[in-house]
Design a protein around this motif. Structure first.
Motif, PDB file in Angstrom:
ATOM      1  N   ASP A 406     -17.790 -54.106 -61.050  1.00 59.97           N
ATOM      2  CA  ASP A 406     -19.236 -54.587 -60.836  1.00 59.97           C
ATOM      3  C   ASP A 406     -19.231 -55.872 -60.046  1.00 59.97           C
ATOM      4  O   ASP A 406     -18.348 -56.817 -60.522  1.00 59.97           O
ATOM      5  CB  ASP A 406     -19.931 -54.463 -62.045  1.00 59.97           C
ATOM      6  N   ASN A 408     -22.269 -58.355 -59.714  1.00 58.68           N
ATOM      7  CA  ASN A 408     -23.682 -58.600 -60.245  1.00 58.68           C
ATOM      8  C   ASN A 408     -23.820 -60.058 -60.545  1.00 58.68           C
ATOM      9  O   ASN A 408     -23.926 -60.408 -61.630  1.00 58.68           O
ATOM     10  CB  ASN A 408     -23.880 -57.855 -61.390  1.00 58.68           C
ATOM     11  N   ARG A 411     -26.458 -60.772 -63.220  1.00 62.55           N
ATOM     12  CA  ARG A 411     -26.328 -60.723 -64.445  1.00 62.55           C
ATOM     13  C   ARG A 411     -25.181 -61.721 -65.156  1.00 62.55           C
ATOM     14  O   ARG A 411     -25.459 -62.058 -66.145  1.00 62.55           O
ATOM     15  CB  ARG A 411     -25.538 -59.421 -64.762  1.00 62.55           C
TER      16      ARG A 411
END
Length: 603
Positions: A406, A408, A411
């Motif tokens: 991922d 991100n 996040r």
């Protein structure tokens, strides 16, 4: 008078009875990185391990053309006798095989024996050697070998090479028996590792002492002719090599393999006389050396086409028209390899197992823009990695998806905020939870391609408020520091050496901390899982353990898996018989070079 001499010379060349010296066949290749040593117990890097299996020989080998892979005898007289519990392996060495001539042998032919394989493995256990492969050998659990090593560590006495532990015995001159503490159904692949477990002669090691890495003497098809560190390696045909003819077993429906076999079957090995390996670290000089015909191909591990030039060489996956006119061949393959960024688990900033330390590593991983890395830096020549397991091996699942793949940043920022990594002094950078400065130090190399990776990493970290510094050094020196636990963060690659995906998990196995486990990750729960996996046969139960291992690796993030690379191999038509190996490095003795075609093309 001049015409008479010229005519006489021309007739001499043309007359069938006049002996002529055939042109020397030199295979010309290149590495992007310098080798470190040619002593099997002292190496772990890809480049040195590509040289050694052409000099040393293990008991077994991989069939060059077989797909799926097949292990066959090399110096062994046949396949091993294996006990029903996979703990006892008995192998007979083929008589009449000799080491390459060396002054150490004082003019006498030195025959290969079973004792040479015992000695070669014992060297890895000798504390004085500080063997890079010891942690790997220890994980195999040869009965009594670790205890023998520990005794010498405790007593501080010279290693006793004359006594054999229970798990490593010579039954007679040509018979070797290995006993394991635990079952290992895949041990045959271990016995095919010519790069690390090829036979070494004791008298050679003792004669050259700490210079043994510069004087490799094996039973293989080549011997070292010269080595200019960081510049050039030259191997030459081993004149004492036994009569061995090209043979392979491609599948009946394997058109490529069958075509190669038809051309090569029956040729005596090695086919070429010399192999010249130039060290060319930068991408542009590497590509130009290929275009100028200074290397025969950009091939296999260590020297495939640089990513910056794939579009020029194979746009859309097809050989560019200007190169196709020269007969150049090209092929792209998803490698059984992985690029990883590791975190030193003993480092006070990024290491540790507490929630806030895990959160920091996971935030760093989530902030790394792997898609951009693939598109911009790697020119599309990679696919995202979701775990440490590599394509083409057991345990790899193309449908497995994890946080490891991922990107991100939102996040990542949330994780850092949650666990107290805030800008507490107002300088614009996040600090550690206790308020002390947080600085990431990433090791790197001076080449242009590494500067591109560094700039992307810097940008990605700045996006989440993390400050980065870089520690630049040559690759072999960085590897030494990594093994000693002196680097905080470093990115490097790793390639599979066999079909078993568990080999990729060695880098998470606590026993191998400081060896293949550069991150020094030590988690008893993972080690127990690893040990259980080692004794199981392939099947659903073992696959379930692979899945659990991948989840643990993602949760603790000692490594950020980034990509599986796509290699673009390109070679000239005068290089005959090349096929990209799946898991092994030795193939130079199995190809031919049409010298006349090369010379005609370069006129």
């Amino acid at each position: 008078m001049i015409r008479t001499i010229a005519l006489a010379l021309a007739l001499a060349v043309a007359l069938p009875g006049v002996a002529q010296t055939p042109p020397k066949k030199v295979l010309k290749l290149a590495f992007t990185t310098a080798t470190t040593s040619f002593d099997p117990v002292q190496i772990s890097d890809l480049y040195s391990r590509t040289i050694t299996p052409h000099i040393f020989e293990a008991l077994y080998q991989y069939d060059y053309l077989a797909r799926p892979v097949k292990v066959k005898p090399l110096t062994a007289a046949g396949l091993p006798e294996v006990s029903a519990d996979y703990r006892t392996w008995t192998v007979r060495v083929k008589p009449g095989i000799h080491f390459a001539d060396d002054p150490v042998f004082k003019g006498q032919k030195r025959e290969l024996t079973a004792r040479d394989y015992v000695y070669s493995i014992l060297r890895s256990a000798d504390p004085a050697n500080r063997a890079q492969i010891w942690t790997y050998i220890a994980s195999l659990k040869l009965s009594g070998l670790a205890a023998k090593r520990q005794k010498h560590l405790d007593d501080k006495t010279p290693f006793d090479y004359d006594s054999e532990p229970e798990g490593l015995r010579t039954l007679d001159r040509y018979t070797l028996q290995i006993r394991l503490d635990e079952p290992n159904p895949r041990f045959l692949e271990v016995l095919a590792a010519s790069d690390l477990l090829g036979a070494v002669a004791r008298e050679v090691v003792e004669a050259y002492g700490d210079k043994i890495g510069e004087h490799p003497v094996g039973t293989g098809p080549f011997r070292l002719k010269s080595w200019r560190r960081g510049s050039q390696i030259v191997l030459e045909r081993n004149p004492d090599y036994r009569e061995r003819l090209y043979d392979a077993e491609p599948a009946a429906d394997d058109a490529e393999g069958q075509a190669i076999l038809a051309k090569m079957r029956g040729k005596r090995l090695p086919i070429v006389d010399e192999v010249l390996v130039a060290i060319i670290e930068e991408d542009q000089p590497m590509w130009l050396s290929f275009l100028n015909g200074e290397v025969d191909g950009l091939l296999s591990r260590g020297n495939s086409v640089p990513g910056n030039f794939v579009v020029q060489g194979m746009p859309g996956g097809q050989v560019a028209p200007n190169l196709a006119k020269k007969g150049i061949v090209g092929k792209q393959t998803v490698n059984s390899d992985i690029a990883i960024t590791y975190f030193n688990m003993e480092d006070p900033v990024v290491g540790g197992y507490t929630p806030e330390k895990v959160a920091l590593r996971r935030a760093i991983g989530l902030a790394m823009d792997i898609d951009r890395e693939i598109r911009i830096i790697r020119r599309g020549q990679a696919i995202p990695a979701q775990s440490n397991i590599v394509p083409g091996t057991t345990g790899y699942d193309p449908d497995f998806k994890s946080e490891g793949g991922d990107y991100n940043p939102a996040r990542a920022n949330a994780l850092l905020d949650l666990y107290g990594y805030l800008d507490k002094d107002g300088d614009g950078w996040r600090d550690l939870p206790d308020g002390s400065p947080l600085v990431l130090n990433r090791a790197t190399q001076p080449e242009q391609i590494n500067r591109q990776f560094d700039e992307l990493f810097r940008k990605n970290m700045e996006d989440i408020g993390l400050r980065v510094t870089f520690e630049t050094g040559q690759w072999p020196e960085q590897l030494k520091k990594a093994r000693a636990g002196k680097l905080q963060i470093w990115a490097l690659g790793s390639s599979a050496a066999g079909t078993d995906g568990q080999s990729a998990l060695f880098r998470l196995h606590g026993v191998q901390a400081g060896g293949q486990n550069l991150a020094r990750f030590k988690l008893p729960a993972f080690d127990a899982l690893f040990d259980r996996m080692s004794v199981l046969p392939d099947g659903p139960e073992r696959e379930a353990l692979f899945l659990e291992a991948k989840k643990i690796a993602v949760a603790y993030m000692p490594y950020k898996p980034t990509v599986h690379r796509i290699s673009t191999d390109m070679w000239y038509p005068w290089l005959i018989g090349y096929r990209r190996p799946l898991f092994w490095s030795e193939w130079w003795h199995l190809v031919d070079v049409d010298v006349a075609m090369r010379e005609a093309a370069q006129r």
